[in-house]
Design an enzyme around this catalytic site. Structure first.
Site, PDB file in Angstrom:
ATOM      1  N   GLU A 310       0.825  -1.212   0.000  1.00  0.00           N
ATOM      2  CA  GLU A 310       0.000   0.000   0.000  1.00  0.00           C
ATOM      3  C   GLU A 310       0.861   1.266   0.000  1.00  0.00           C
ATOM      4  O   GLU A 310       0.627   2.197   0.766  1.00  0.00           O
ATOM      5  CB  GLU A 310      -0.955  -0.012   1.199  1.00  0.00           C
ATOM      6  CG  GLU A 310      -1.912  -1.200   1.158  1.00  0.00           C
ATOM      7  CD  GLU A 310      -2.976  -1.170   2.243  1.00  0.00           C
ATOM      8  OE1 GLU A 310      -2.693  -0.640   3.338  1.00  0.00           O
ATOM      9  OE2 GLU A 310      -4.076  -1.681   1.993  1.00  0.00           O
ATOM     10  N   ASP A 384      -8.498  -8.891   3.857  1.00  0.00           N
ATOM     11  CA  ASP A 384      -8.218  -7.797   4.788  1.00  0.00           C
ATOM     12  C   ASP A 384      -9.222  -7.720   5.933  1.00  0.00           C
ATOM     13  O   ASP A 384     -10.088  -6.840   5.909  1.00  0.00           O
ATOM     14  CB  ASP A 384      -8.198  -6.476   4.001  1.00  0.00           C
ATOM     15  CG  ASP A 384      -7.591  -5.342   4.803  1.00  0.00           C
ATOM     16  OD1 ASP A 384      -7.213  -5.577   5.954  1.00  0.00           O
ATOM     17  OD2 ASP A 384      -7.498  -4.232   4.254  1.00  0.00           O
ATOM     18  N   GLU A 412     -12.409  -2.253  12.251  1.00  0.00           N
ATOM     19  CA  GLU A 412     -12.441  -1.441  11.034  1.00  0.00           C
ATOM     20  C   GLU A 412     -13.577  -1.856  10.102  1.00  0.00           C
ATOM     21  O   GLU A 412     -14.236  -1.013   9.507  1.00  0.00           O
ATOM     22  CB  GLU A 412     -11.096  -1.578  10.322  1.00  0.00           C
ATOM     23  CG  GLU A 412     -11.037  -0.838   9.004  1.00  0.00           C
ATOM     24  CD  GLU A 412      -9.691  -0.989   8.305  1.00  0.00           C
ATOM     25  OE1 GLU A 412      -8.779  -1.641   8.849  1.00  0.00           O
ATOM     26  OE2 GLU A 412      -9.561  -0.446   7.189  1.00  0.00           O
TER      27      GLU A 412
END
Ligand code: BDP
Length: 718
Positions: A310, A384, A412
């Site tokens: 990323e 993820d 998240e």
């Protein structure tokens, strides 16, 4: 002695029988609230009234301090501290080496059998006296034993015939803080960072010690203070002084401090022209930097590294491999006993391969090429931290590299700090998944505890959900996830039910019926979230960027960050084809699991759309079409939260008022958001299925344009 008995009797008589009022959650599961059960109090007074202490290390001091504080808080007794083994004591806590009396009372415990962190708690008879012993071969084991005894008392478990032997199954049990130096927390939903770098090292918040106590109480023995998206400045002396100050507070609680290492630090803060891991100057720079770190923090744990992931810098920027990068850092740390935790969370949009397969493809060829002090830290699933993913295929596949599990405790993708979602069932599901790497019985937890391949280094990490909020985790039930992570890191085979029971009794109530109701809600809450967010194996359909709320329509920007990349809905059907005819993702799993997953009729239905693209009228095991089943799952999820909210309202007056009201309001928010997820996703998928909602599904409150048009600018965590 007489005075103590009188005080004790007075306390029993005056003890309140109603729940405490106004618990703001700060004390977590270490409330040490006054026990009201009189028979149990009598038992405590008989068995735990005087403690023999021996040895003066900071860790033992912390253990004794906790024991006395905890027992005095829960029983109201004044605990006698006895310093001579010959004195009149009922509890002894110490190491076998420093307290020979303990060794003589525990003749069957042979040297080396407990280790530094293991302990025994045992009731023994000595003449007419009944003694409770806590013993270890290391100070940290005594500390863990003390917390175990306090847990028993806090849960009001029987104390008369204890015979406990515990050892952690995993060596490194770490929290990963995604905390930035500016005080923000990436994907943090409970306020700002705990670490106040502006005031460190001169001001030491009392929170640091309470954080250490909480972690030690559940066996966590390390903390990575900084974000994986690292800032090189933390490696400069100004910040290292702060790190050292935090480490000083953590040390008596058996917790080592670790940092994230930004791979480009030699160029960014070292003034070098390159950060190439094979460059002699770079190698020296890291060597010197590590030496400097150890002058600040003599027991520094090591580095966690996110590289070439990323947009983060890494060895591939210089044409080198992950192993080149990890080994260079490992060599610098090795003389001091430090480790490198190298993350496997890598994927590249420019590689035309299913994102879920890329880390496996990238790392498998390098198996066996890492130094002994390197661990590969792998997220639980191959994409993820989604509400449900299959386990990561690297578990079991890397035979010669120690694999460290990375769970995400901060939610998240599971409702941030607003939703009540107990994560222990997710942890349990992953840890107990069978990889079949060495035939049946090759569960993921056996990879993690090293027993499958005989790894010496073992570890498990959880991305922390703590912050500056008064109750630490935003949602009161977020505490249960921190608790569960620590307990399951210590013992990966622990069941979610056991963990839930412990947490409820220590935090909320001892009333059996209330406990059972709360436990039922907790244990079903993760499945409820899966149902109202991503049922049947759907994944990565959240809003872009901040990740809060639904966004199945996201189709712009980097393809592997869109939702359409993952759900692949079209008029023919829905789901990601990872079969042998599709992306071939199933082939990364061992036989016979690959075949089981490859066939929609044997693939577990809760992962069906992860592995298969199926027609809307595909017939599910229930007899429903896929479309109807999908709709009903979404509805079921929203209904579950409605039930939680109604159940919670029955608890008014049964638990602490402040805890009650906090959770009540949160559940109202969660219910609204569950309906939002259901409505937005179903309306969107309906544009492809062209089918009506089946009976039992409540019609959406708004049209699709309304949901697509919702914009949120200041969502926490970014
Ligand atoms: C993703 C998060 C991102 C993290 C990344 C990681 O959205 O903030 O930096 O994981 O784990 O889930 O590195």
């Amino acid at each position: 002695m007489k005075a103590r008995i009188v005080t004790f009797l007075l306390i029993i008589l005056l003890s309140p029988v109603i729940p405490a009022k106004g618990d703001d959650g700060y004390r977590l599961w270490l409330r040490y609230g006054r026990i009201t059960d009189r028979a149990y109090l009598r038992e405590c007074s008989k068995r735990l009234g005087s403690v023999m202490v021996n040895g003066g290390s900071p860790v033992l001091e912390a253990a004794y301090d906790e024991l006395v504080t905890g027992l005095e808080g829960m029983t109201g007794m004044e605990i006698d501290m006895v310093h001579t083994p010959g004195g009149n004591w009922t509890v002894a806590a110490g190491t076998l080496q420093s307290t020979p009396l303990l060794a003589s009372l525990l003749p069957d415990i042979s040297p080396g059998s407990l280790g530094e962190e293991g302990y025994v708690i045992r009731t023994v008879k000595s003449g007419r006296r009944s003694l409770t012993l806590i013993a270890s071969e290391g100070d940290r084991g005594v500390l863990y034993g003390v917390f175990h005894l306090l847990r028993l008392v806090s849960m009001q478990d029987p104390l008369h015939d204890l015979s406990i032997l515990e050892k952690p199954a995993v060596t490194l049990r770490l929290l990963n803080h995604w905390d930035n130096l500016d005080g923000s927390v990436e994907r943090g939903y409970s306020g700002c960072s705990l670490w106040n770098w502006h005031l460190l090292p001169h001001y030491i918040s009392p929170r640091y010690r309470d954080y250490a106590r909480a972690n030690a109480s559940i066996g966590i023995n390390g903390t990575v203070l900084t974000n994986v998206n690292a800032n090189a400045l933390v490696l400069t002396p100004r910040y290292l002084a702060g790190v050292a100050a935090i480490a000083d507070v953590m040390r008596p609680y058996g917790i080592k401090v670790y940092l994230t290492a930004r791979f480009s630090a030699p160029s960014e803060i070292g003034g070098l022209a390159t950060s190439d891991p094979l460059d002699a100057e770079v190698i020296n720079w890291w060597r010197d930097k590590v030496t400097e770190i150890y002058t600040f923090i003599p027991d520094f744990g090591g580095f966690l590294v996110k590289a070439n992931s990323e947009g983060q810098p890494g060895p591939q920027d210089y044409g080198r491999t992950h192993a080149d990068g990890a080994n260079m850092l490992a060599d610098a740390l090795a003389p001091y006993g430090g480790v490198v935790m190298w993350r496997a969370f890598v994927y590249d949009n420019n590689v035309p391969v299913d994102r879920a397969m890329q880390a496996y493809n990238e790392f498998l060829p390098s198996d066996g090429s890492f130094r002994d002090n390197v661990m590969l830290q792998v997220k639980n699933g191959p994409v993820d931290f989604q509400p449900r993913e299959p386990f990561h295929p690297l578990f079991g596949a890397m035979k010669d590299t120690p694999m460290m599990m990375e769970f995400q405790i901060t939610k998240e993708y599971l409702g941030c700090a607003t939703h009540l979602v107990f994560l222990a069932p997710l942890f349990e599901e992953v840890l107990r998944s069978d990889t079949y790497a060495r035939g049946p019985g090759s569960e993921v937890f056996r990879v993690i505890d090293g027993s499958l391949y005989g790894n010496r280094l073992t570890g498990i990490a959880g991305v922390a959900n703590t912050g500056s909020d008064r109750n630490w985790t935003g949602h009161l039930f977020g505490q249960a996830n921190w608790y569960a992570f620590g307990r399951m890191a210590w013992q990966p085979e622990l069941s979610s039910g056991q963990v839930a029971t412990e947490w409820i009794r220590m935090t909320l109530t001892h009333d059996k019926e209330t406990e059972m109701g709360i436990k039922k809600m907790m244990l079903s809450s993760r499945e409820a979230a899966v149902n109202y967010m991503t049922p049947l194996g759907l994944h990565h359909i959240m809003a872009e960027g901040h990740h809060w709320g639904p966004g199945p329509w996201v189709d712009q920007g980097r393809p592997d960050w869109t939702s359409v990349y993952y759900h692949r809905a079209d008029t023919a059907g829905i789901g990601f084809d990872r079969t042998r005819e599709g992306s071939t993702g199933v082939s990364q799993y061992f036989h016979p699991l690959d075949g089981i997953l490859n066939d929609p009729h044997t693939c577990p239905e809760n992962l069906l759309l992860w592995f298969h693209h199926l027609p809307w009228d595909y017939i599910m095991r229930s007899g429903n079409t896929l479309w109807d089943e999908l709709c009903l799952k979404y509805q079921e999820g929203a209904d579950s939260v409605e039930e939680y909210a109604s159940f919670w309202e029955t608890l008014q007056g049964e638990i602490d008022d402040e805890q009650y009201e906090h959770v009540r309001q949160m559940l109202v928010i969660q219910h609204n958001e569950a309906i939002w997820w259901k409505d937005a996703c179903l309306l969107y998928f309906q544009t492809y299925s062209h089918r009506p909602f089946p009976e039992g599904v409540h019609p959406p409150e708004h049209d699709l344009d309304y949901y697509r048009g919702l914009k949120f600018y200041y969502v926490p965590g970014i």
